[in-house]
Design a protein around this motif. Sequence first.
Motif, mmCIF file in Angstrom:
data_model
loop_
_atom_site.group_PDB
_atom_site.id
_atom_site.type_symbol
_atom_site.label_atom_id
_atom_site.label_comp_id
_atom_site.label_asym_id
_atom_site.label_seq_id
_atom_site.Cartn_x
_atom_site.Cartn_y
_atom_site.Cartn_z
ATOM 1 N N GLU A 1 0.939 -1.381 0.040
ATOM 2 C CA GLU A 1 0.048 -0.116 0.053
ATOM 3 C C GLU A 1 0.831 1.234 0.030
ATOM 4 O O GLU A 1 0.477 2.447 -0.676
ATOM 5 C CB GLU A 1 -0.853 -0.056 1.290
ATOM 6 C CG GLU A 1 -2.304 -0.943 0.882
ATOM 7 C CD GLU A 1 -3.185 -0.472 2.219
ATOM 8 O OE1 GLU A 1 -4.465 -0.031 1.841
ATOM 9 O OE2 GLU A 1 -2.676 -0.655 3.537
ATOM 10 N N LYS A 2 1.733 1.072 0.977
ATOM 11 C CA LYS A 2 2.808 2.529 1.081
ATOM 12 C C LYS A 2 3.516 2.514 -0.456
ATOM 13 O O LYS A 2 3.749 3.724 -1.011
ATOM 14 C CB LYS A 2 3.705 2.257 2.195
ATOM 15 C CG LYS A 2 4.508 3.506 2.583
ATOM 16 C CD LYS A 2 5.360 3.398 3.776
ATOM 17 C CE LYS A 2 5.833 4.762 4.113
ATOM 18 N NZ LYS A 2 6.439 4.624 5.501
ATOM 19 N N THR B 1 7.960 -1.209 6.467
ATOM 20 C CA THR B 1 7.548 -0.041 5.825
ATOM 21 C C THR B 1 8.571 1.268 6.432
ATOM 22 O O THR B 1 8.250 2.391 5.985
ATOM 23 C CB THR B 1 6.120 0.463 6.492
ATOM 24 O OG1 THR B 1 6.149 0.371 7.773
ATOM 25 C CG2 THR B 1 5.218 -0.799 5.812
ATOM 26 N N SER B 2 9.567 1.078 7.159
ATOM 27 C CA SER B 2 10.556 1.897 7.552
ATOM 28 C C SER B 2 11.140 2.734 6.412
ATOM 29 O O SER B 2 11.802 1.853 5.686
ATOM 30 C CB SER B 2 11.514 1.324 8.740
ATOM 31 O OG SER B 2 12.428 2.376 9.185
ATOM 32 N N ARG B 3 11.312 3.766 6.587
ATOM 33 C CA ARG B 3 12.084 4.865 5.587
ATOM 34 C C ARG B 3 13.182 5.703 6.234
ATOM 35 O O ARG B 3 13.314 6.593 5.975
ATOM 36 C CB ARG B 3 11.145 5.574 4.809
ATOM 37 C CG ARG B 3 10.368 4.878 3.794
ATOM 38 C CD ARG B 3 11.084 4.085 2.734
ATOM 39 N NE ARG B 3 10.219 3.376 1.843
ATOM 40 C CZ ARG B 3 9.938 2.092 1.990
ATOM 41 N NH1 ARG B 3 10.120 1.309 3.174
ATOM 42 N NH2 ARG B 3 8.918 1.520 1.297
ATOM 43 N N ARG C 1 19.200 5.857 3.146
ATOM 44 C CA ARG C 1 18.282 5.226 4.293
ATOM 45 C C ARG C 1 18.993 4.132 4.979
ATOM 46 O O ARG C 1 20.085 3.397 4.680
ATOM 47 C CB ARG C 1 17.309 4.114 2.819
ATOM 48 C CG ARG C 1 16.236 4.826 2.509
ATOM 49 C CD ARG C 1 15.001 4.436 3.033
ATOM 50 N NE ARG C 1 14.811 3.208 3.001
ATOM 51 C CZ ARG C 1 14.138 2.490 2.115
ATOM 52 N NH1 ARG C 1 13.459 2.868 1.299
ATOM 53 N NH2 ARG C 1 13.955 0.983 2.057
ATOM 54 N N LEU C 2 18.657 4.040 6.002
ATOM 55 C CA LEU C 2 19.119 3.184 7.087
ATOM 56 C C LEU C 2 19.456 1.669 6.689
ATOM 57 O O LEU C 2 20.446 1.266 6.978
ATOM 58 C CB LEU C 2 18.669 3.278 8.310
ATOM 59 C CG LEU C 2 19.233 2.383 9.696
ATOM 60 C CD1 LEU C 2 20.624 2.913 10.016
ATOM 61 C CD2 LEU C 2 18.563 2.501 10.915
ATOM 62 N N ASP C 3 18.510 1.267 6.015
ATOM 63 C CA ASP C 3 18.198 -0.224 5.891
ATOM 64 C C ASP C 3 19.086 -0.360 4.553
ATOM 65 O O ASP C 3 19.472 -1.641 4.093
ATOM 66 C CB ASP C 3 17.019 -0.657 5.880
ATOM 67 C CG ASP C 3 16.279 0.267 4.654
ATOM 68 O OD1 ASP C 3 16.369 1.304 4.552
ATOM 69 O OD2 ASP C 3 15.236 -0.382 4.505
ATOM 70 N N LEU D 1 16.076 -2.645 13.526
ATOM 71 C CA LEU D 1 15.924 -1.856 12.161
ATOM 72 C C LEU D 1 16.508 -2.182 11.061
ATOM 73 O O LEU D 1 16.351 -1.967 10.039
ATOM 74 C CB LEU D 1 16.281 -0.446 12.662
ATOM 75 C CG LEU D 1 15.544 0.296 14.030
ATOM 76 C CD1 LEU D 1 15.953 1.778 14.172
ATOM 77 C CD2 LEU D 1 13.831 0.291 13.324
ATOM 78 N N ILE D 2 17.822 -2.794 11.327
ATOM 79 C CA ILE D 2 18.628 -3.574 10.441
ATOM 80 C C ILE D 2 19.201 -4.699 10.927
ATOM 81 O O ILE D 2 19.137 -5.030 11.908
ATOM 82 C CB ILE D 2 19.886 -2.380 10.147
ATOM 83 C CG1 ILE D 2 20.718 -2.238 11.419
ATOM 84 C CG2 ILE D 2 19.360 -1.048 9.578
ATOM 85 C CD1 ILE D 2 21.806 -1.302 11.057
ATOM 86 N N THR D 3 19.963 -5.727 10.032
ATOM 87 C CA THR D 3 20.454 -6.710 10.407
ATOM 88 C C THR D 3 21.778 -6.946 10.014
ATOM 89 O O THR D 3 22.464 -7.773 10.765
ATOM 90 C CB THR D 3 19.725 -7.976 9.422
ATOM 91 O OG1 THR D 3 20.113 -7.626 8.023
ATOM 92 C CG2 THR D 3 18.322 -7.836 9.667
#
Length: 557
Positions: A93-94, A119-121, A161-163, A253-255
Amino acid sequence: MKGSTHRRCYCRDPKTGKPLGKKCPKLAGRKHGSYSVRQELPPRADGTRRSFSRAGYESLKAAQAELDHIRALLGLADADDSEGLDQIAELLEKVGDEKAPLPDIESTRRRLSHGLDLTSRLTVGGWLDIWLAGKKGRQSAISRDESNIRVHLQPRIGHLRLDRLRVTHLSEMFEAIAEANVEIAEGNAARRKAVEDLAQIPWKGREPRSRRKAMKAAIAEMEPYRRIVGPATRQRVRSTLRAALNAAIAQQLITFNPASHVELEAGRRPKALVWTEERILHWRRTGETPSPVMVWTPEHTGLFLDHVAEDRLYALFHLVAFRGLRRGEACGQRWTDTNLSAGLLTVAKQLVVNGWEVYEDDPKTDAGARTIALDSDTVQALKRHRAQQDKDREKWGSAWVETGRVFTRENGELLHPANVTRRFIELYEEIGLPPVRLHDLPHGAATLAHAAGAGLKDIQEMLGHSSITITSDTYTSLLPEADLAIAEAAARLVPRARTTPENIAPEAEAELDDAESADAESVPDGADPLGEIREINFPSAHAPLTQSAPDEKSEAE
């Protein structure tokens, strides 16, 4: 869940103005219109329907590939995993609302399996701000992290972007920092040259004044002096980023932490050098110091202490020079932690400078909280200092500020460590001594203790180092006299055959025979004629700073 592709155009009925849609007669041609996709998504929690729609594909093949991509994303979650299906639906959706590209399937699979927000940005800069706001610990460490983030990390990678942060991003950032050092060096050199030229222009006269004004204007437009970002600083910047990214992993938030895998030049600890006559001569000619860390010889330290004997901070300099206290530890020392009767001093607090603000804190490490033995001369210096402080307290009366510190200002207020450093520089420049940092006076104390026979473990405990590696790498530069004694002793340990007469002149042979006979006479009965070395006694060059044994009067006291 249903999904489909269809072909449509945006032609309108010339009479009604309404879109023709599938009724457009031109759709019979291959090149008319475009393809669209529509995929039904899992319903919302309240049961309402939702779907993903996107148009503008030039071919049926492209539209079908996009639809397959959407279905693959939906297939990442099991049919009975309602939470996973809901996360993927929210993600699609986003993506549809933002008209962004569909996310990578494998990346989404990893994030879903690790329980990360799909959905994190969040950007690197946004996370660094969040992490810094919640960071706890020593104020000096927080200030250092804030500086690293503000000066280096935010301007260069804050927008990413962090990811999606990768090792290549960090490698490029550190390469750019290293390349900027060339510009910084050139800018500093240009500004320094302009200041030197300004100093050569006379003050009097209309033309010189005009030239000085123009030169000052040019200097004002130049970049201010900036520090070179060396390998050690780059390592600290990476350390800040690595800690922040580790916290992001803990928050799911990240791996992956790319800061742990970027390769940097090692920040080597500078080796300390002693101010020998040759180095002093070179410094006087060029103004260059051989190393960032320089140490006075015992003679230099003795000259300095003799010169400052009447200064109100003499006891502080004496304590730092002989017992190795750091500047902040000396300024923060309390009388309650100083036992002059027993000759013991406990380091329990220190004063830390943050910008210009001074605050009290515990020692940097557990090893920093230590008890140090005081020699008789140091005890006497502290007793004289306490007597003078008592006179100052009586003189100031009610205006006296009681801080309980050993070293204070004239009215009892805390000493600002930066002012102590400034006073130290003023005093040694008065007698023309080569420059050293107050921070490096403990280095001299460690060198003297090492030359006097103290082991590395003893020196580590005296200086409060958390690791003996720091002590051995930085604080044990041998004095020239001690180094020479060890070299001579090492050479005498190797037995050598008698030199053959054929290889020496008659005069030299006679001299050698005389020397050998003299040596033989000097060897005591029962001693090893090869001269086995049991102990190395350092020459008298250490005498100016060795502590004299207490006489009868001092023992009585």
